[in-house]
Design a protein around this motif. Sequence first.
Motif, PDB file in Angstrom:
ATOM      1  N   GLN A  35       0.970  -1.250  -0.094  1.00 26.68           N
ATOM      2  CA  GLN A  35      -0.049  -0.013  -0.043  1.00 26.68           C
ATOM      3  C   GLN A  35       0.944   1.244  -0.047  1.00 26.68           C
ATOM      4  O   GLN A  35       1.571   1.484   0.997  1.00 26.68           O
ATOM      5  CB  GLN A  35      -0.817  -0.072   1.179  1.00 26.68           C
ATOM      6  CG  GLN A  35      -2.013  -1.144   1.103  1.00 26.68           C
ATOM      7  CD  GLN A  35      -2.858  -1.132   2.573  1.00 26.68           C
ATOM      8  OE1 GLN A  35      -3.856  -0.567   2.338  1.00 26.68           O
ATOM      9  NE2 GLN A  35      -2.586  -1.839   3.495  1.00 26.68           N
ATOM     10  N   PHE A  37       0.576   4.606  -0.039  1.00 28.07           N
ATOM     11  CA  PHE A  37       0.262   5.657   0.943  1.00 28.07           C
ATOM     12  C   PHE A  37       0.858   5.411   2.353  1.00 28.07           C
ATOM     13  O   PHE A  37       1.476   6.389   2.993  1.00 28.07           O
ATOM     14  CB  PHE A  37      -1.258   5.980   1.025  1.00 28.07           C
ATOM     15  CG  PHE A  37      -1.770   4.734   2.021  1.00 28.07           C
ATOM     16  CD1 PHE A  37      -2.842   3.829   1.098  1.00 28.07           C
ATOM     17  CD2 PHE A  37      -1.993   4.705   3.184  1.00 28.07           C
ATOM     18  CE1 PHE A  37      -3.408   2.899   1.736  1.00 28.07           C
ATOM     19  CE2 PHE A  37      -2.747   3.808   3.914  1.00 28.07           C
ATOM     20  CZ  PHE A  37      -3.437   3.060   3.101  1.00 28.07           C
ATOM     21  N   VAL A  89      -5.788   6.896   8.119  1.00 21.12           N
ATOM     22  CA  VAL A  89      -6.459   5.799   7.551  1.00 21.12           C
ATOM     23  C   VAL A  89      -6.094   4.505   8.499  1.00 21.12           C
ATOM     24  O   VAL A  89      -4.842   4.399   8.968  1.00 21.12           O
ATOM     25  CB  VAL A  89      -5.773   5.475   6.290  1.00 21.12           C
ATOM     26  CG1 VAL A  89      -6.595   4.222   5.598  1.00 21.12           C
ATOM     27  CG2 VAL A  89      -6.185   6.800   5.352  1.00 21.12           C
ATOM     28  N   ALA A  90      -7.077   3.824   8.815  1.00 18.20           N
ATOM     29  CA  ALA A  90      -6.870   2.546   9.502  1.00 18.20           C
ATOM     30  C   ALA A  90      -6.272   1.525   8.624  1.00 18.20           C
ATOM     31  O   ALA A  90      -6.500   1.436   7.482  1.00 18.20           O
ATOM     32  CB  ALA A  90      -7.995   2.044  10.102  1.00 18.20           C
ATOM     33  N   VAL A  91      -5.078   0.867   8.867  1.00 18.87           N
ATOM     34  CA  VAL A  91      -4.460  -0.298   8.118  1.00 18.87           C
ATOM     35  C   VAL A  91      -4.365  -1.609   9.091  1.00 18.87           C
ATOM     36  O   VAL A  91      -3.846  -1.746   9.856  1.00 18.87           O
ATOM     37  CB  VAL A  91      -3.152   0.479   7.711  1.00 18.87           C
ATOM     38  CG1 VAL A  91      -2.144  -0.929   7.023  1.00 18.87           C
ATOM     39  CG2 VAL A  91      -3.101   1.518   6.903  1.00 18.87           C
ATOM     40  N   GLY A  92      -5.173  -2.513   8.369  1.00 18.33           N
ATOM     41  CA  GLY A  92      -4.972  -3.821   8.931  1.00 18.33           C
ATOM     42  C   GLY A  92      -4.479  -4.701   7.966  1.00 18.33           C
ATOM     43  O   GLY A  92      -4.388  -5.927   8.546  1.00 18.33           O
ATOM     44  N   ALA A  93      -4.424  -4.181   6.710  1.00 18.47           N
ATOM     45  CA  ALA A  93      -4.028  -5.142   5.636  1.00 18.47           C
ATOM     46  C   ALA A  93      -2.302  -5.252   5.673  1.00 18.47           C
ATOM     47  O   ALA A  93      -1.822  -4.016   5.227  1.00 18.47           O
ATOM     48  CB  ALA A  93      -4.464  -4.694   4.382  1.00 18.47           C
ATOM     49  N   TYR A 113      -2.025  -3.373  14.516  1.00 16.17           N
ATOM     50  CA  TYR A 113      -2.805  -2.303  13.872  1.00 16.17           C
ATOM     51  C   TYR A 113      -1.877  -1.376  13.450  1.00 16.17           C
ATOM     52  O   TYR A 113      -0.887  -0.942  14.221  1.00 16.17           O
ATOM     53  CB  TYR A 113      -3.938  -1.826  14.995  1.00 16.17           C
ATOM     54  CG  TYR A 113      -5.185  -1.241  14.399  1.00 16.17           C
ATOM     55  CD1 TYR A 113      -5.466  -1.354  12.905  1.00 16.17           C
ATOM     56  CD2 TYR A 113      -6.074  -0.561  15.288  1.00 16.17           C
ATOM     57  CE1 TYR A 113      -6.530  -0.615  12.414  1.00 16.17           C
ATOM     58  CE2 TYR A 113      -7.104   0.080  14.785  1.00 16.17           C
ATOM     59  CZ  TYR A 113      -7.350  -0.068  13.547  1.00 16.17           C
ATOM     60  OH  TYR A 113      -8.619   0.593  13.107  1.00 16.17           O
TER      61      TYR A 113
HETATM   62  C1  FMN Z   1      -9.854  -2.496  11.205  1.00 11.46           C
HETATM   63  C2  FMN Z   1      -9.895  -1.702   9.634  1.00 11.46           C
HETATM   64  C3  FMN Z   1      -8.567  -1.838   9.015  1.00 11.46           C
HETATM   65  C4  FMN Z   1      -8.666  -1.312   7.658  1.00 11.46           C
HETATM   66  N1  FMN Z   1      -7.353  -1.463   6.999  1.00 11.46           N
HETATM   67  C5  FMN Z   1      -7.213  -0.812   5.727  1.00 11.46           C
HETATM   68  C6  FMN Z   1      -6.207  -1.069   5.096  1.00 11.46           C
HETATM   69  O1  FMN Z   1      -5.079  -1.812   5.259  1.00 11.46           O
HETATM   70  N2  FMN Z   1      -6.000  -0.192   3.778  1.00 11.46           N
HETATM   71  C7  FMN Z   1      -6.922   0.661   3.612  1.00 11.46           C
HETATM   72  O2  FMN Z   1      -6.804   1.491   2.731  1.00 11.46           O
HETATM   73  N3  FMN Z   1      -7.929   1.011   4.140  1.00 11.46           N
HETATM   74  C8  FMN Z   1      -8.203   0.018   5.228  1.00 11.46           C
HETATM   75  N4  FMN Z   1      -9.329   0.427   6.036  1.00 11.46           N
HETATM   76  C9  FMN Z   1      -9.936   1.481   5.953  1.00 11.46           C
HETATM   77  C10 FMN Z   1     -11.162   0.984   5.177  1.00 11.46           C
HETATM   78  O3  FMN Z   1     -10.978   0.614   3.918  1.00 11.46           O
HETATM   79  C11 FMN Z   1     -11.915   2.447   4.817  1.00 11.46           C
HETATM   80  O4  FMN Z   1     -12.629   2.917   6.150  1.00 11.46           O
HETATM   81  C12 FMN Z   1     -13.035   2.416   3.649  1.00 11.46           C
HETATM   82  O5  FMN Z   1     -12.068   2.221   2.722  1.00 11.46           O
HETATM   83  C13 FMN Z   1     -14.292   3.362   3.897  1.00 11.46           C
HETATM   84  O6  FMN Z   1     -13.492   4.543   3.640  1.00 11.46           O
HETATM   85  P1  FMN Z   1     -14.234   6.062   3.404  1.00 11.46           P
HETATM   86  O7  FMN Z   1     -15.449   5.761   4.189  1.00 11.46           O
HETATM   87  O8  FMN Z   1     -13.422   7.083   3.916  1.00 11.46           O
HETATM   88  O9  FMN Z   1     -14.539   6.044   1.942  1.00 11.46           O
HETATM   89  C14 FMN Z   1      -9.493  -0.241   7.317  1.00 11.46           C
HETATM   90  C15 FMN Z   1     -10.687  -0.125   8.261  1.00 11.46           C
HETATM   91  C16 FMN Z   1     -10.733  -0.678   9.348  1.00 11.46           C
HETATM   92  C17 FMN Z   1     -12.045  -0.526  10.162  1.00 11.46           C
END
Ligand code: FMN
Length: 122
Positions: A35, A37, A89-93, A113
Amino acid sequence: MTGDGFFQYLPAKHALEKLTDEDLRAPLASAAWGQEFVEAAPLTLVFTAKFSKTTNRYGQRGVRYVYMEAGHAAQNVHLQAEALGLGSVAVGAFDDASVSNVLSLPDHLEPIYMVVVGYCRS
Ligand SMILES: Cc1cc2nc3c(=O)[nH]c(=O)nc-3n(C[C@H](O)[C@H](O)[C@H](O)COP(=O)(O)O)c2cc1C
């Protein structure tokens, strides 16, 4: 984690300890499933957990408490970022072992996390 290096938060002192001057954002981005970003952002907070601290008391049920607490902490980061006019941005991936390797985490700490913080495009 910033371009200036990787820092460890010391809760008891409410202080940051610099662990390395190296800019590890590119390898961290690779560990986060590529990713981009994660490499571009000025700041990434990596939440780690020592599960045994909680499971020693609550057994397997403690695992969920650790994740709940990480959510609480991360939510505070999101709220503060919003208050400062920043994006988060939350990143779990991500690949756990790769993140541990990039950050040279000790065995008892697991990355669970991340929250990436940066400037919003307007
Ligand atoms: C626990 C969790 C893990 C997430 N992991 C990722 C991630 O690794 N990469 C990413 O781009 N967004 C990640 N997100 C963000 C979601 O993809 C994001 O909230 C979704 O794209 C909706 O965003 P928006 O409502 O601002 O469009 C994660 C969200 C949560 C709650």
